[in-house]
Design an enzyme around this catalytic site. Structure first.
Site, PDB file in Angstrom:
ATOM      1  N   TYR A 195       0.851  -1.184   0.000  1.00  0.00           N
ATOM      2  CA  TYR A 195       0.000   0.000   0.000  1.00  0.00           C
ATOM      3  C   TYR A 195       0.889   1.236   0.000  1.00  0.00           C
ATOM      4  CZ  TYR A 195      -3.326   3.546   1.482  1.00  0.00           C
ATOM      5  OH  TYR A 195      -4.100   4.688   1.539  1.00  0.00           O
ATOM      6  N   LEU A 196       0.751   2.057  -1.017  1.00  0.00           N
ATOM      7  CA  LEU A 196       1.543   3.293  -1.094  1.00  0.00           C
ATOM      8  C   LEU A 196       0.820   4.379  -0.305  1.00  0.00           C
ATOM      9  CD1 LEU A 196       2.770   3.756  -4.790  1.00  0.00           C
ATOM     10  CD2 LEU A 196       4.096   3.079  -2.800  1.00  0.00           C
ATOM     11  N   HIS A 225      -2.497   9.184  -8.743  1.00  0.00           N
ATOM     12  CA  HIS A 225      -3.160   8.285  -9.692  1.00  0.00           C
ATOM     13  C   HIS A 225      -2.954   8.877 -11.085  1.00  0.00           C
ATOM     14  CE1 HIS A 225      -6.678   5.731 -11.155  1.00  0.00           C
ATOM     15  NE2 HIS A 225      -6.445   6.562 -12.149  1.00  0.00           N
ATOM     16  N   GLU A 251      -4.527  -1.326 -13.154  1.00  0.00           N
ATOM     17  CA  GLU A 251      -5.542  -2.073 -13.898  1.00  0.00           C
ATOM     18  C   GLU A 251      -5.777  -1.406 -15.248  1.00  0.00           C
ATOM     19  OE1 GLU A 251      -9.570  -1.940 -12.602  1.00  0.00           O
ATOM     20  OE2 GLU A 251      -9.511   0.178 -12.098  1.00  0.00           O
ATOM     21  N   ARG A 300     -12.886   0.465 -21.833  1.00  0.00           N
ATOM     22  CA  ARG A 300     -14.056   1.248 -22.271  1.00  0.00           C
ATOM     23  C   ARG A 300     -13.685   2.721 -22.266  1.00  0.00           C
ATOM     24  NH1 ARG A 300     -14.772   3.478 -17.342  1.00  0.00           N
ATOM     25  NH2 ARG A 300     -14.345   2.109 -15.592  1.00  0.00           N
ATOM     26  N   VAL A 328     -15.316   8.193 -17.766  1.00  0.00           N
ATOM     27  CA  VAL A 328     -16.000   9.444 -17.412  1.00  0.00           C
ATOM     28  C   VAL A 328     -15.114  10.647 -17.781  1.00  0.00           C
ATOM     29  CG1 VAL A 328     -16.901  10.821 -15.492  1.00  0.00           C
ATOM     30  CG2 VAL A 328     -17.197   8.340 -15.472  1.00  0.00           C
TER      31      VAL A 328
HETATM   32  P1  ADP Z   1     -11.077   0.418  -8.918  1.00  0.00           P
HETATM   33  O1  ADP Z   1     -11.115  -0.642  -9.949  1.00  0.00           O
HETATM   34  O2  ADP Z   1     -12.068   0.216  -7.824  1.00  0.00           O
HETATM   35  O3  ADP Z   1     -11.125   1.807  -9.503  1.00  0.00           O
HETATM   36  P2  ADP Z   1      -8.204   0.656  -8.627  1.00  0.00           P
HETATM   37  O4  ADP Z   1      -7.329  -0.534  -8.594  1.00  0.00           O
HETATM   38  O5  ADP Z   1      -8.264   1.418  -9.915  1.00  0.00           O
HETATM   39  O6  ADP Z   1      -9.677   0.253  -8.175  1.00  0.00           O
HETATM   40  O7  ADP Z   1      -7.788   1.655  -7.463  1.00  0.00           O
HETATM   41  C1  ADP Z   1      -8.548   2.798  -7.154  1.00  0.00           C
HETATM   42  C2  ADP Z   1      -7.792   3.678  -6.182  1.00  0.00           C
HETATM   43  O8  ADP Z   1      -7.454   2.968  -4.985  1.00  0.00           O
HETATM   44  C3  ADP Z   1      -6.469   4.215  -6.683  1.00  0.00           C
HETATM   45  O9  ADP Z   1      -6.586   5.326  -7.524  1.00  0.00           O
HETATM   46  C4  ADP Z   1      -5.774   4.550  -5.372  1.00  0.00           C
HETATM   47  O10 ADP Z   1      -6.240   5.754  -4.820  1.00  0.00           O
HETATM   48  C5  ADP Z   1      -6.221   3.413  -4.469  1.00  0.00           C
HETATM   49  N1  ADP Z   1      -5.213   2.315  -4.488  1.00  0.00           N
HETATM   50  C6  ADP Z   1      -5.294   1.163  -5.180  1.00  0.00           C
HETATM   51  N2  ADP Z   1      -4.184   0.389  -4.978  1.00  0.00           N
HETATM   52  C7  ADP Z   1      -3.395   1.081  -4.119  1.00  0.00           C
HETATM   53  C8  ADP Z   1      -2.107   0.847  -3.517  1.00  0.00           C
HETATM   54  N3  ADP Z   1      -1.431  -0.280  -3.739  1.00  0.00           N
HETATM   55  N4  ADP Z   1      -1.596   1.791  -2.705  1.00  0.00           N
HETATM   56  C9  ADP Z   1      -2.288   2.953  -2.473  1.00  0.00           C
HETATM   57  N5  ADP Z   1      -3.482   3.238  -2.992  1.00  0.00           N
HETATM   58  C10 ADP Z   1      -4.051   2.323  -3.808  1.00  0.00           C
END
Ligand code: ADP
Length: 454
Positions: free
Chosen positions: A206-207, A212, A292, A296, A299
């Site tokens: 977890y960072l 993002h 990920e 598609r 938004v």
């Molecule tokens: P979703 O598919 O629900 O959108 P994501 O994998 O895209 O999930 O992650 C959404 C958000 O969750 C990221 O933009 C970030 O804020 C947080 N997040 C996900 N993984 C991490 C991580 N390893 N460390 C810190 N924040 C994370």
């Protein structure tokens, strides 16, 4: 893929994205069919399309997720393609397959490509083969509490557990110490199984304060894949985006090419076609880590359109018709700065949804201001769907100008009769951390705008 022209496109969605797609189709001389639920009879998308068909009651399961009703509407109207928008069925490979079997072009990737990239564990496998960088974590799904403990010890706390089928900020659990891991792992699996029908969970570092950063790509059926730069979506509430911008104020042209290259490599790994977004987290040293891929339109696509001059929805339709991309990587030039605020019908402090009758409505306008929405004066916001009403997008030569323009445009908005998050956006916009561009994904909670999510 034979080169043809769609004569009619059915839009399997509602709200602003349905309106956005109708506009793109009109400009291409393509007729449109809107589908709507009984609750959406007065939605702008149902009014603007050439034909509108009611596909069921308010409940999404019986309307916008009702595949037989949507296919029947496509058959009755004589549509030759189906655009899924975002949300609803847009990432449902089974739906894409049914469209194909019924001879409708699905405007998006193939079901096979969606399967390879849709579930997070599977997508990580593909991304690993394509050479993308990862945060330390489990190679695939975690099968037991013991495995979770061993992996977490190896990489060090805090860690995050993520459901393979998760989305929209759901299905994630942050764990700070070993004592909490067993409970978090078991509940994460249970919740994932109930919410997404897939109990697969993986674990990664977890960072604490990442950004993002995501790359927009677009690919045709002729092997051409182009990236259209990045978006920064670090302003999030409960891991869901609230404000997005392009470009990311921290990146240079060289950084962009590097991260864009990763996104292209991932798309090429599966022979992807259509529009897609590859999401990364970025640490303080500008190292990025694959999260990920969304298969598609998203938004926040308008901010990319504003800084690149590329109409992504139009291009998405063109490539679905078999056309070659009308531009190459060298033609993509990112210029200026764009910001998007999601205007939601909600209380600006508690964020509780606030549907109701709009008694007065007036949109901002002027140079560099764009409004993508679906509501109007006298419209009644219904409580059954996402609370987003409109996206306010501004463009400026610099981030500073764009910030000022956004503030001015937000102040011009008149939405009476319901509550919106416009006052919340104005507060965020005046916060020094956001103005300086030094914020992370934890910004809203650290600055006290929202309660911590863990
Ligand atoms: P979703 O598919 O629900 O959108 P994501 O994998 O895209 O999930 O992650 C959404 C958000 O969750 C990221 O933009 C970030 O804020 C947080 N997040 C996900 N993984 C991490 C991580 N390893 N460390 C810190 N924040 C994370």
């Amino acid at each position: 893929m034979e080169l043809n022209k769609f004569s009619k496109v059915l839009i399997a969605n509602r709200g602003e994205i349905a309106v956005r797609i109708i506009r793109a189709c009109r400009e291409l001389g393509i007729k449109t069919v809107a589908v709507y639920s009984k609750a959406d009879e007065h939605s702008l998308h149902a009014k603007l399309a050439d034909e509108s068909i009611c596909i069921g009651p308010a409940e999404s399961k019986k309307s916008y997720l009702n595949i037989p009703a949507i296919i029947a509407a496509a058959e009755i109207s004589g549509a030759d393609a189906i655009h899924p928008g975002y949300g609803f069925l847009s990432e449902n490979a089974g739906f894409a397959e049914i469209c194909q079997k019924c001879d409708f072009t699905f405007i998006g990737p193939t079901p096979e490509q969606m399967r390879q990239l849709g579930e997070k564990v599977a997508a990580r496998d593909v991304a690993r083969r394509a050479g993308l960088p990862f945060l330390p974590g489990s190679k695939s799904a975690i099968e037991s509490v013991d495995e979770a403990k061993i992996t977490a010890k190896e990489i060090g706390f805090p860690v995050i557990l993520k459901a393979s089928g998760g989305g929209g900020g759901r299905g994630m659990k942050i764990v700070h110490k070993e004592d909490d891991l067993e409970n978090a792992y078991l509940t994460c699996r249970q919740e994932a199984s109930a919410a997404f029908g897939n109990s697969e969970v993986y674990l990664e570092k977890y960072l604490e304060n990442p950004r993002h950063v995501e790359i927009q790509i677009i690919a045709d059926h002729h092997g051409n894949v182009v990236h259209v730069g990045e978006r920064d979506c670090s302003v999030q509430r409960r891991h869901q985006k609230v404000i997005e911008e392009a470009p990311c104020n921290l990146l240079t042209e060289v950084d962009r090419e590097k991260i864009g290259g990763y996104a292209i490599a991932l798309a090429q790994q599966v022979g992807y076609h259509g529009a897609g977004t590859v999401e990364f987290l970025m640490d303080d040293n500008k190292n990025v880590y694959f999260m990920e891929m969304n298969t598609r339109i998203q938004v926040e696509h308008p901010v990319t359109e504003e800084v690149s001059g590329i109409d992504l929805v139009r291009t998405q339709i063109l490539v679905a018709m078999g056309h070659k991309l009308p531009f190459s990587q060298a033609d993509v030039k990112i210029k200026g700065h764009a910001i998007e605020c999601r205007i939601n019908a909600e209380d600006p402090t508690s964020f509780a949804p606030w549907p109701g009758h709009i008694t007065a409505y007036s949109c901002p306008g002027g140079y560099g201001v764009r409004v993508d929405g679906f509501v109007y004066h006298g419209y009644t916001v219904v409580p059954f769907y996402d609370s987003m009403l409109t996206k306010l997008i501004v463009y400026g030569d610099t981030r500073e100008i764009a910030l000022k323009r956004m503030e001015s445009a937000l102040k011009e908005f008149i939405v009476d009769g319901i509550r919106t998050n416009i006052p919340f956006h104005l507060k965020v916009l005046s916060h020094p951390e956001f103005i300086n561009g030094t914020h992370s994904t934890r910004f809203l909670e650290k600055a006290g705008f929202v309660k911590p999510s863990h």
